[in-house]
Design a protein around this motif. Structure first.
Motif, short mmCIF file in Angstrom:
data_model
loop_
_atom_site.label_atom_id
_atom_site.label_comp_id
_atom_site.label_asym_id
_atom_site.label_seq_id
_atom_site.Cartn_x
_atom_site.Cartn_y
_atom_site.Cartn_z
N GLY A 462 67.33 -78.73 -41.12
CA GLY A 462 66.68 -78.18 -42.30
C GLY A 462 65.34 -78.78 -42.60
O GLY A 462 64.63 -78.28 -43.50
N ASP A 463 64.92 -79.85 -41.89
CA ASP A 463 63.61 -80.45 -42.13
C ASP A 463 62.50 -79.47 -41.80
O ASP A 463 62.58 -78.70 -40.81
CB ASP A 463 63.42 -81.72 -41.29
CG ASP A 463 64.13 -82.92 -41.88
OD1 ASP A 463 64.69 -82.79 -42.99
OD2 ASP A 463 64.14 -83.98 -41.22
N ARG A 464 61.46 -79.48 -42.60
CA ARG A 464 60.28 -78.65 -42.38
C ARG A 464 59.05 -79.55 -42.36
O ARG A 464 58.78 -80.24 -43.33
CB ARG A 464 60.15 -77.59 -43.47
CG ARG A 464 58.95 -76.65 -43.30
CD ARG A 464 58.97 -75.59 -44.40
NE ARG A 464 57.87 -74.65 -44.25
CZ ARG A 464 56.65 -74.81 -44.75
NH1 ARG A 464 56.39 -75.90 -45.47
NH2 ARG A 464 55.71 -73.90 -44.56
N TRP A 465 58.37 -79.55 -41.21
CA TRP A 465 57.22 -80.43 -41.04
C TRP A 465 55.91 -79.67 -41.26
O TRP A 465 55.75 -78.52 -40.84
CB TRP A 465 57.20 -81.01 -39.62
CG TRP A 465 58.09 -82.20 -39.43
CD1 TRP A 465 59.21 -82.50 -40.14
CD2 TRP A 465 57.92 -83.21 -38.45
NE1 TRP A 465 59.77 -83.66 -39.68
CE2 TRP A 465 59.00 -84.13 -38.62
CE3 TRP A 465 57.01 -83.47 -37.46
CZ2 TRP A 465 59.15 -85.26 -37.84
CZ3 TRP A 465 57.16 -84.59 -36.66
CH2 TRP A 465 58.22 -85.48 -36.86
N LYS A 466 54.96 -80.38 -41.90
CA LYS A 466 53.58 -79.91 -41.99
C LYS A 466 52.68 -80.96 -41.31
O LYS A 466 53.17 -81.93 -40.76
CB LYS A 466 53.21 -79.71 -43.47
CG LYS A 466 53.97 -78.58 -44.14
CD LYS A 466 53.44 -78.28 -45.53
CE LYS A 466 53.81 -79.35 -46.52
NZ LYS A 466 53.44 -78.97 -47.91
N HIS A 512 60.18 -76.62 -37.72
CA HIS A 512 61.44 -76.49 -38.45
C HIS A 512 62.60 -76.92 -37.57
O HIS A 512 62.63 -76.61 -36.38
CB HIS A 512 61.66 -75.04 -38.90
CG HIS A 512 60.55 -74.50 -39.74
ND1 HIS A 512 60.62 -74.42 -41.11
CD2 HIS A 512 59.32 -74.02 -39.40
CE1 HIS A 512 59.50 -73.90 -41.59
NE2 HIS A 512 58.68 -73.66 -40.56
N MET A 513 63.56 -77.64 -38.16
CA MET A 513 64.79 -77.99 -37.48
C MET A 513 65.79 -76.88 -37.81
O MET A 513 66.27 -76.75 -38.96
CB MET A 513 65.31 -79.34 -37.98
CG MET A 513 66.44 -79.90 -37.13
SD MET A 513 65.87 -80.39 -35.50
CE MET A 513 67.31 -81.29 -34.96
N LEU A 514 66.11 -76.04 -36.82
CA LEU A 514 66.90 -74.84 -37.04
C LEU A 514 68.39 -75.09 -36.84
O LEU A 514 68.80 -76.03 -36.14
CB LEU A 514 66.42 -73.74 -36.10
CG LEU A 514 64.93 -73.38 -36.20
CD1 LEU A 514 64.57 -72.31 -35.19
CD2 LEU A 514 64.58 -72.95 -37.61
N PRO A 515 69.25 -74.20 -37.41
CA PRO A 515 70.70 -74.34 -37.27
C PRO A 515 71.18 -74.29 -35.82
O PRO A 515 72.24 -74.81 -35.49
CB PRO A 515 71.25 -73.17 -38.08
CG PRO A 515 70.19 -72.90 -39.09
CD PRO A 515 68.90 -73.15 -38.39
N GLY A 538 74.87 -77.25 -31.61
CA GLY A 538 73.87 -77.56 -32.61
C GLY A 538 73.37 -78.98 -32.48
O GLY A 538 74.10 -79.86 -32.03
N VAL A 539 72.12 -79.21 -32.86
CA VAL A 539 71.52 -80.54 -32.81
C VAL A 539 71.42 -81.06 -34.22
O VAL A 539 70.91 -80.38 -35.12
CB VAL A 539 70.13 -80.50 -32.14
CG1 VAL A 539 69.47 -81.86 -32.19
CG2 VAL A 539 70.25 -80.01 -30.70
N THR A 540 71.92 -82.23 -34.43
CA THR A 540 71.93 -82.77 -35.80
C THR A 540 70.70 -83.61 -36.11
O THR A 540 70.34 -83.72 -37.27
CB THR A 540 73.18 -83.64 -36.00
OG1 THR A 540 73.16 -84.72 -35.07
CG2 THR A 540 74.44 -82.82 -35.82
N GLN A 541 70.05 -84.21 -35.11
CA GLN A 541 68.88 -85.04 -35.41
C GLN A 541 68.00 -85.26 -34.20
O GLN A 541 68.45 -85.16 -33.05
CB GLN A 541 69.31 -86.39 -35.97
CG GLN A 541 70.14 -87.24 -35.03
CD GLN A 541 70.54 -88.58 -35.63
OE1 GLN A 541 70.09 -88.94 -36.71
NE2 GLN A 541 71.36 -89.33 -34.94
#
Length: 564
Positions: A462-466, A512-515, A538-541
């Motif tokens: 769910g992280d979103r990077w700028k 974005h870290m997607l589901p 899925g990747v958790t981190q």
């Protein structure tokens, strides 16, 4: 007719033997050709001063040449009349010292120009001419093959001028011939020869001392004007002491005017030719030749021997002293360049050793502790410097904080606050102590470990990077950051290098870290540009490790996408 081997002392054709061209050898003579007076007193050798070389004054220090462990201490033989100096004897020794037999050692059994093979001066000289391109046919018919007949038989090319590649020629009895390896001057040459004394040699000849060839035969001279063998070296270490016993090192090479600096200077032979008969000469930008003092004696130096041979790759050590002149202002540099000089006093080894001493009458601190740093090396923490107990008491201290060895602007307090700029870098502090009539002295602490970061260490679902979003390795050295041009970059912050870069998603990109477990890059219009590999679980981190690896990891700890 079966080939016969000539007598070890002969230089002969296939029809007669040659004159045994040998001179008695002994030690303890004065070799005026080399300009060096040798005294044999136990293991002590003092080399006398030699001046006026290369058109300027070069004052040779009365130095004791000590050859370090592993050096050959064989002294080159001197002739009784001092007509020549033997530089090496035998194929093996000459080769080891960089003085070639040009392959004759493996071909001496062959006959050249119908000369006897083996240790024979005529066969060796003929071999050298054949090797230079001449036919293996004697080029004269009007004289014998004995060495005495060579200049007679080839009179058209015989004169009194030595050149590299010519044949030196003597006539007494059956005569002698040798190959001219180098021309130092019209009256000084180096030769190689076989049969003289029953073995292969290189010798140094000077016309003034007798034994000079009666002529030089120019069958096929070598190209170029020729020169002495190349003598190369470099200064290894220079250590300065305040006493002759070497018990006390000079403190930062600062010494009071009127005192004596005792110097230990080492030179490595980096060439292919051995050094012989070394002394040490100054080539000084600041000419303090007049204050050079006598070097250490053998009593407190390693054993020495006359004309010590320093083979290629080996080291020569010189011990000498220099008196710091009186009347110099505080802070005056006393600089001397030194170079080892071969026995003839003219061939200075390229690459000088440098002695640099600062003359200063102020006192020196007797105790100079290394400063220490306390505090946690992590972003946001504060480091503190401790100067330690300097003596004498009453010193004042100046602090200079450094990042990776470079001074940090404005960081001159006893404490230093760590920021994001310091993450992945090493911090140290320099303390400079000052006191009345004492020379200001600086000491630097040991560096900290790379400063760690307090920023997020993982990329979570769910992280979103700028732009400028980043994660940092636990040790603070490595990071992954999204650049202003939409490029994901793995960096080594300690070295300031990029280890990996992604495809660019352009200015205004986001990640974005997607589901589905991918870390995906979108351009400013929201179009997918690239992504990491997906995984069904899925990747958790995402993490950056302390060894600089960027990884995407599933819950069980399995890495499904790795950079480095």
């Amino acid at each position: 007719m079966p080939r016969r081997t000539a007598s070890p002392r002969s230089c002969a054709s296939s029809s007669s033997t040659d004159f045994p061209f040998a001179l008695a050898q002994h030690a303890g003579s004065t070799d005026t050709g080399f300009g060096v007076q040798r005294f044999f007193g136990g293991q002590t050798l003092m080399l006398s001063a030699r001046a006026r070389s290369f058109g300027r004054s070069i004052v040779t220090i009365l130095a004791v040449v000590a050859v370090t462990a592993g050096l050959s201490l064989t002294a080159p033989a001197q002739s009784a009349s001092a007509a020549s100096t033997t530089l090496c004897t035998g194929y093996a020794q000459c080769t080891a010292l960089g003085m070639s037999n040009h392959g004759y050692s493996t071909r001496s059994g062959n006959s050249y120009w119908r000369m006897y093979g083996g240790h024979n001066c005529t066969n060796y000289a003929a071999y050298m001419m054949v090797s230079a391109g001449m036919a293996n046919v004697r080029p004269w018919t009007n004289a014998t093959g004995n060495a005495s007949g060579w200049g007679v038989g080839y009179k058209k090319a015989t004169n009194q001028t030595p050149t590299v590649g010519s044949i030196a020629w003597w006539t007494p009895n059956s005569g002698h011939v040798a190959y001219v390896e180098a021309v130092i001057s019209p009256t000084e040459i180096l030769i190689s020869e076989d049969s003289w004394g029953g073995d292969f040699h290189w010798r140094h000849l000077t016309k003034a001392n007798g034994g000079w060839p009666e002529g030089f035969i120019h069958f096929k001279d070598a190209s170029g004007v020729g020169s002495v063998p190349e003598f190369r070296g470099k200064a290894s270490t220079t250590t300065v002491y305040t006493d002759s016993s070497k018990a006390n090192l000079a403190d930062t090479t600062v010494m009071k005017p009127g005192t004596t600096a005792w110097v230990d200077m080492k030179f490595v032979n980096t060439g292919r030719t051995a050094w012989t008969g070394l002394s040490l000469a100054t080539q000084a930008p600041n000419d303090h030749d007049s204050v050079l003092a006598q070097g250490w004696t053998a009593a407190n130096r390693a054993a020495v021997q006359s004309e010590a041979i320093v083979s290629p790759g080996r080291t020569a050590s010189f011990g000498f002293s220099i008196r710091i002149p009186t009347g110099l202002a505080d802070g005056t540099p006393v600089v001397e360049n030194f170079a080892p000089v071969l026995a003839d006093g003219t061939r200075v080894i390229a690459a000088a050793g440098k002695l640099s001493v600062v003359a200063d009458s102020r006192n020196l601190f007797t105790t100079k502790p290394t400063p220490t740093i306390s505090g946690l090396p992590r972003e946001g923490q504060v480091l503190s410097a401790a100067a330690g107990s300097w003596k004498p008491n009453g010193a004042t201290y100046k602090y200079t904080w450094m990042r990776d060895g470079a001074a940090i602007a404005g960081a001159t307090a006893p404490t230093f606050a760590l920021s994001a700029t310091d993450v992945g870098r090493k911090i140290s502090v320099k303390v400079t102590a000052s006191a009345n009539r004492y020379l200001s002295t600086a000491k630097t602490s040991v560096s900290t470990a790379p400063i760690a970061s307090t920023r997020p260490a993982t990329i979570a679902l769910g992280d979103r990077w700028k732009v400028n979003s980043q994660i940092v390795s636990p040790n603070g050295r490595y990071r992954v950051v999204l650049s202003s041009k939409g490029v994901l970059v793995l960096q080594d912050r300690l070295k300031g290098t990029n280890l990996w870069k992604s495809k660019s998603a352009g200015v205004g990109a986001t990640m974005h870290m997607l589901p589905n477990g991918t870390f995906a890059a979108y351009n400013k219009k929201g179009k997918l540009v690239w992504s990491t590999k997906s995984h069904k679980n899925g990747v958790t981190q995402g993490i950056v490790t302390d060894n600089g690896s960027f990884r995407m990891m599933t819950t069980p700890g399995k890495y499904v996408w790795i950079v480095r």
